[in-house]
Motif scaffolding. Sequence first.
Motif, short mmCIF file in Angstrom:
data_model
loop_
_atom_site.label_atom_id
_atom_site.label_comp_id
_atom_site.label_asym_id
_atom_site.label_seq_id
_atom_site.Cartn_x
_atom_site.Cartn_y
_atom_site.Cartn_z
N VAL A 1 14.71 -10.26 69.49
CA VAL A 1 14.22 -9.56 68.29
C VAL A 1 12.70 -9.48 68.30
N ARG A 2 12.07 -10.45 68.97
CA ARG A 2 10.60 -10.46 68.96
C ARG A 2 10.02 -9.51 69.99
N PHE A 3 10.88 -8.88 70.81
CA PHE A 3 10.39 -7.99 71.86
C PHE A 3 9.85 -6.69 71.28
N GLY A 4 8.66 -6.32 71.69
CA GLY A 4 8.13 -5.01 71.34
C GLY A 4 8.48 -4.03 72.45
N PRO A 5 8.14 -2.73 72.25
CA PRO A 5 8.48 -1.74 73.28
C PRO A 5 7.87 -2.08 74.64
N GLU A 6 6.62 -2.64 74.64
CA GLU A 6 6.00 -2.96 75.94
C GLU A 6 6.75 -4.06 76.65
N ASP A 7 7.33 -5.01 75.85
CA ASP A 7 8.09 -6.10 76.47
C ASP A 7 9.39 -5.58 77.09
N TYR A 8 10.05 -4.64 76.36
CA TYR A 8 11.26 -4.05 76.91
C TYR A 8 10.95 -3.29 78.20
N PHE A 9 9.83 -2.57 78.19
CA PHE A 9 9.46 -1.82 79.39
C PHE A 9 9.26 -2.79 80.56
N ALA A 10 8.55 -3.89 80.31
CA ALA A 10 8.30 -4.86 81.37
C ALA A 10 9.61 -5.49 81.86
N PRO B 1 -3.53 1.49 77.95
CA PRO B 1 -2.52 0.85 78.82
C PRO B 1 -2.63 -0.67 78.84
N MET B 2 -3.74 -1.21 78.35
CA MET B 2 -3.89 -2.67 78.36
C MET B 2 -2.87 -3.37 77.48
N VAL B 3 -2.19 -2.59 76.60
CA VAL B 3 -1.18 -3.20 75.73
C VAL B 3 -0.11 -3.89 76.55
N LEU B 4 0.12 -3.38 77.77
CA LEU B 4 1.15 -3.96 78.63
C LEU B 4 0.77 -5.37 79.08
N LEU B 5 -0.53 -5.63 79.13
CA LEU B 5 -0.97 -6.94 79.59
C LEU B 5 -1.37 -7.86 78.44
N GLN B 6 -1.58 -7.28 77.24
CA GLN B 6 -2.01 -8.11 76.12
C GLN B 6 -0.87 -8.90 75.51
N SER B 7 0.34 -8.33 75.53
CA SER B 7 1.49 -9.10 75.05
C SER B 7 1.83 -10.14 76.10
N ALA C 1 3.18 -9.39 79.85
CA ALA C 1 2.35 -9.75 81.00
C ALA C 1 3.12 -10.65 81.96
N THR C 2 3.85 -11.64 81.38
CA THR C 2 4.63 -12.55 82.23
C THR C 2 5.70 -11.78 83.00
N ALA D 1 7.92 -9.24 87.93
CA ALA D 1 8.35 -8.03 88.64
C ALA D 1 7.52 -7.84 89.90
N LEU D 2 6.22 -8.07 89.77
CA LEU D 2 5.33 -7.89 90.93
C LEU D 2 5.67 -8.88 92.04
N MET D 3 5.91 -10.14 91.62
CA MET D 3 6.25 -11.16 92.62
C MET D 3 7.58 -10.82 93.29
N ALA D 4 8.55 -10.37 92.48
CA ALA D 4 9.86 -10.03 93.03
C ALA D 4 9.76 -8.84 93.99
#
Lengths: 499, 157
Positions: A140-149, A462-468, A472-473, A478-481
């Motif tokens: 429930v706490r996920f925002g759109p950027e979190d779902y995208f990540a 676009p920094m919103v993707l890294l601010q949450s 960011a985690t 994803a990058l490591m995988a």
Amino acid sequence: MDAPALLLQGLAVAVQPTNLLFALIGVLLGTAVGVLPGIGPALTVALLLPVTYKLDPAGSLIMFAGIYYGGMYGGSTTAILINTPGESASMATALEGNKMAKAGRGGPALATAAIGSFVAGTIATVGIVVLAPWLVDIAVRFGPEDYFALMCVAFVTVSATFGASPVRGLTALLLGLALGLVGIDRLTGQPRLAFGVPELLDGIEITTLAVGLFAVGEALYVASCRRHGAETIEPIRGSLWMTRQDWARSWKPWLRGTAFGFPIGALPAGGAEIPTFLSYATERRLTKHPEEFGNGAIEGVAGPEAANNASAAGTLVPLLTLGLPTSATAAMMLAGFQQYGLNPGPLLFAERPELVWGLIASLFIANAMLLVLNLPLVGLWVRLLAIPQPWLYAGILVFATMGTIAAKPSVVELTLLAAFGVLGFVMRRFDYPIAPVVVGLILGPAAETQLRRALSISLGDPMVLLQSPISATLLAIALMALIAPFVLKGLGQFRPKDD
Amino acid sequence: MDDPSARPRDRAGLAIAGLLLGLAAVIIWDATRLQLAPVYGVGPTAMPYLVAGGLVPLALGNLIMAWRGQLPVREPVDPRAIALILAGQFALIALIGLGAGFIAATAVLFATTAAAFGRRAFLADLAIGLVLGAVIYVVFVKLLTLSLPAGPLERML
């Protein structure tokens, strides 16, 4: 309300006669397609989507889950008796199971597979009951950027991390994402990649893609390199009852297999093959009868079969709580939810608890049904293997086209079906995985929507993707995988195939 | 076939890489025709460019694998079987397009596919296909009220 109360409420839904009937149809169909080569649970659910369009959502979803579980049971029967796994998650079972059948111990092999599947499926379903509400609270706490990540993690792990070749896996994923672009853009109403064909404005039907890739593509592939030697079906010899020693040697592998299967299935890593092979390797190392491994050791059947079923149940956790499919069958089940306008996730748990918990409760019932169907009636299922191959595949293609025509009766749709069939054939021939295409088509548009929503809230930053912190985690994971398989070649030994 | 190192420059693999590049080009061309929406954030072209941008390095990756001959070893194909299955698909499309109905199209599809898998009794298979098609039609149209394309045969039921 807490989970036990909700589960009881769900049980009341699941035991309604119509829902029991749907569960029974699901496990019957699932076992049949699991036993038969050339048709798996993902294709079956795809074919049933247009047929169930007008039915009650709860009943259809219960049926789809029954097909998923049933496919896992049925696959083991084929693996043990003819050494050709009906679906790829049973490859590890075939290693020892077929040797046991040849040595006249087919009965105990089938028994430990079925009882192990039941034990693992039941424990793993308890796992869903415990884990789902907890994950929903986080989601429930996920925002759109979190779902995208989160979707980025799923994209990478499904296609690159555990495949034979990360390049081929990612290529398959990008094909799926490209197909997901086709149609009218949901936010601005502009057509993309439709080339003026009106039928393409609604986008590519997931049914058409899945049926083309799995049914037509498979038929082309099998027919093109048909081996002319007939397969030998081992008769079931030996009592279906396990001896005291069989039980003693089976129960630990069941539990260890469950411990491998459920978490790996629940992580967005996809595929039941990794836990089954991990379980096989573990049992081989821990066994007190190392001389039997390779000649029919019961531990080598018990462990992987439990892992197989536990991971199928585990896959339902991200599907129900986050709307995240991590296997081809889960992707088709998501399409099943969507055809009723339902979106799995925290909101569905809040708005339709009776549906979600009814589905979870029916998993316990389906498991019990499967145990009964698979032990005493196993001889009946084996007869399915007597269907001559030409009629089997001709029949599969007839049902495949029926599913497509029922969904969208147009010549364009049938042409797409044939084209996807050729694509599936080429992909099989060159060893590209199929599941990432299906996952890409269904998750691609969702990921795009979440990304655009996130960026319009942040006014284009676009920094919103890294601010949450969550996003960011997840993006870091994803990058490591993505990089891991290029650095560590060892992951390639667990080669997931499509079911 | 022989071992992979002995057959460098896999032509089929090069063709696949070329097709992937072509797909990226089509996606970019299509995206340039879209008008940017006057909203904050990204418009409808962002995702196409992202996908095309991902396809280009992957096409190169496929190209390198094909160039080095690292593609999986393929078994020889039976061209007759492929031709028969595709002929069945085309016959199906044509029969549905011409309004011959679901049952006739199903019968032809069933018989050609069975032939691709080595059956030699074409007429018998055609008859089986007709019966199968009729049963499916009755069950799904009359019982489940789905719509399947109707032709002369269906109107007699």
